[in-house]
Scaffold this motif. Structure first.
Motif, short mmCIF file in Angstrom:
data_model
loop_
_atom_site.label_atom_id
_atom_site.label_comp_id
_atom_site.label_asym_id
_atom_site.label_seq_id
_atom_site.Cartn_x
_atom_site.Cartn_y
_atom_site.Cartn_z
N TRP A 155 -78.50 -23.70 29.86
CA TRP A 155 -79.08 -22.32 29.50
C TRP A 155 -78.01 -21.54 30.19
N PRO A 156 -78.00 -20.57 29.92
CA PRO A 156 -78.69 -19.18 28.91
C PRO A 156 -78.37 -19.23 27.45
N ARG A 172 -82.38 -13.21 25.44
CA ARG A 172 -81.68 -13.83 26.59
C ARG A 172 -82.99 -14.84 27.04
N LEU A 173 -82.75 -15.72 27.25
CA LEU A 173 -83.62 -17.05 27.65
C LEU A 173 -82.71 -17.50 28.80
N THR A 174 -83.36 -17.65 30.34
CA THR A 174 -83.02 -18.17 31.18
C THR A 174 -83.42 -20.16 31.46
N GLY A 175 -84.32 -20.27 30.62
CA GLY A 175 -84.95 -21.31 31.44
C GLY A 175 -86.13 -21.69 30.79
N SER A 178 -88.52 -17.99 30.30
CA SER A 178 -88.34 -17.39 29.24
C SER A 178 -89.33 -18.06 28.29
N HIS A 194 -75.42 -18.18 24.52
CA HIS A 194 -74.85 -17.51 24.89
C HIS A 194 -73.42 -17.47 25.60
N ASP A 225 -77.77 -6.01 26.90
CA ASP A 225 -77.80 -4.91 28.07
C ASP A 225 -78.81 -4.09 27.57
#
Length: 422
Positions: A155-156, A172-175, A178, A194, A225
């Motif tokens: 991750w991400p 955006r997947l952080t874990g 998400s 990423h 962002d």
């Protein structure tokens, strides 16, 4: 770009700077192609400003073959010069627009070319076949697929529909947490690692299979962002601050691999520790006001050159003053009614601002969405360097105020304490 020569059929599914330019420059040689189900996306103001142009409306629910036959009969009977060339500046309309052009006997992208341009997984397959490095990626159909991918790549991650654009439904997947709420049954999805490094964009024109030139853009903030609130800007770099990459050769590799004869290319790429990773490419004009930036940065008629290639002509790329030039999209912080917005005249007084356009006015009902083109307007800024342009953009954001009263507050009469929503 002269007003004589072949007539052009151009898809018109939203108001844009390019459409307005073409409407002025090609009066008598421009026909608009519109889709009835998208009528709500065309403002009354836009329809008034293009009322002098012939327009063919594709009816909703009618087979496209029938509509193409109806168009051909209409064009031959009603137009002094039926179009022999075609241009589709719309990303989401690629498949239906190019199929319509094929049925109407006009130059078009093939079904395979549309797949390369719209299906991001197929696009990256092609990039790798052409010897370009990309982020690792995979098609996924469930949260478990994403977690298996993460077990290998970590991750991400970035999750997106294969046919998304403007970061719509891109995350955006952080874990694993998400993944909550993602409806994998609603779209065809892909996941990719990423990438760090620096994200850039590059645009170019193709004529007779040759990429004529390439124009890089710096991105002060990444698109993912931006949709979460970061500054929404692109800066065309006509100076020696351009990335140390043969960008024309990069676009030529892709254009040749996609067997493209003509058109406008818009590509994103990453430089990670000096190594180029191909991101995505669009076979249409760039979004926001990126194309206009190039005209400001290189001192030439970029829209006229673009119309030339779509009309089968080789444009003369005669550049003037070289500088950096960018578009800053002005915030649209929420949905509701605009109560206050900084006037255009005030924005034009800020040093470095060369143009300003407000898309909303006091009293307008607005609807914000999570997309990289979400905006209440834009300004064009010029300067001698990327840093100078970015500094001016931040000055604009400091000066700009928009106050949107949410619909719920209007219904209940809730107080906003006079504080602007920015």
């Amino acid at each position: 770009m002269s007003e004589d020569g072949p007539a052009l059929l151009m898809v018109d599914d939203r108001a844009s700077t390019f459409t307005r330019y073409a409407a002025r420059a090609l009066a008598g040689r421009l026909v608009l192609l519109r889709f009835a189900e998208l009528r709500r996306d065309l403002s009354d103001d836009h329809l008034r400003h293009t009322a002098h142009l012939p327009a063919f409306w594709v009816r909703e629910g009618v087979p496209l073959e029938e509509e193409a036959r109806r168009y051909t009969a209409w064009a031959e009977a009603a137009l002094p010069v039926p179009p022999s060339r075609f241009c589709n500046p719309s990303e989401p309309r690629q498949a239906v627009a190019q199929r319509f052009a094929a049925l109407a006997g006009l130059p078009h992208l093939t079904e395979q070319q549309v797949t390369w341009a719209r299906d991001k997984a197929a696009m990256k397959d092609l990039f790798r076949e052409l010897g370009l490095r990309t982020a690792s990626y995979a098609r996924v159909g469930a949260a478990a697929d994403v977690e298996r991918f993460a077990a290998v790549h970590g991750w991400p991650l970035v999750l997106k529909p294969v046919d998304s654009f403007a970061c719509v439904d891109t995350f955006r997947l952080t874990g694993p947490s998400s993944l909550s709420g993602i409806d994998f049954g609603s779209r065809d999805w892909m996941v990719e690692e990423h990438l760090g490094g620096t994200e850039w964009e590059v645009c170019g024109l193709v004529h007779d299979g040759e990429v004529l030139d390439a124009w890089p853009s710096a991105m002060p903030c990444r698109p993912l962002d931006i949709v979460d609130g970061a500054m929404n800007a692109n800066i065309s770099v006509g100076t020696d601050e351009a990335p140390p990459v043969d960008l024309r050769a990069l676009l030529q590799t892709v254009a040749t691999g996609m067997r493209l004869d003509h058109g406008y290319l818009h590509m994103e790429f990453f430089l990670v520790d000096g190594r180029l990773h191909a991101g995505e490419i669009g076979v249409r004009l760039a979004g926001c006001e990126i194309t206009a930036n190039h005209g400001h940065a290189y001192g030439f008629d970029v829209f006229g050159a673009t119309l030339d290639v779509y009309r089968g002509r080789r444009p003369s790329l005669r550049y003037g003053e070289r500088r950096c030039a960018g578009d800053l999209l002005l915030p649209l912080p929420g949905s509701g009614t605009v109560r206050r917005i900084t006037p255009r005249e005030e924005l034009l007084r800020i040093p470095g601002v060369v143009d300003a356009v407000l898309k909303v006015a006091v009293g307008d009902a607005v609807a914000a969405r999570r997309a990289s083109h979400n905006a209440s307007g834009y300004v064009h800024v010029t300067g001698t360097s990327i840093g100078e342009v970015e500094q001016c953009m931040r000055s604009v954001l400091d000066a700009f105020t928009i106050d949107v009263v949410p619909a719920a507050a209007q219904r209940t009469g809730a107080a906003t304490n006079g504080e602007p929503t920015q």
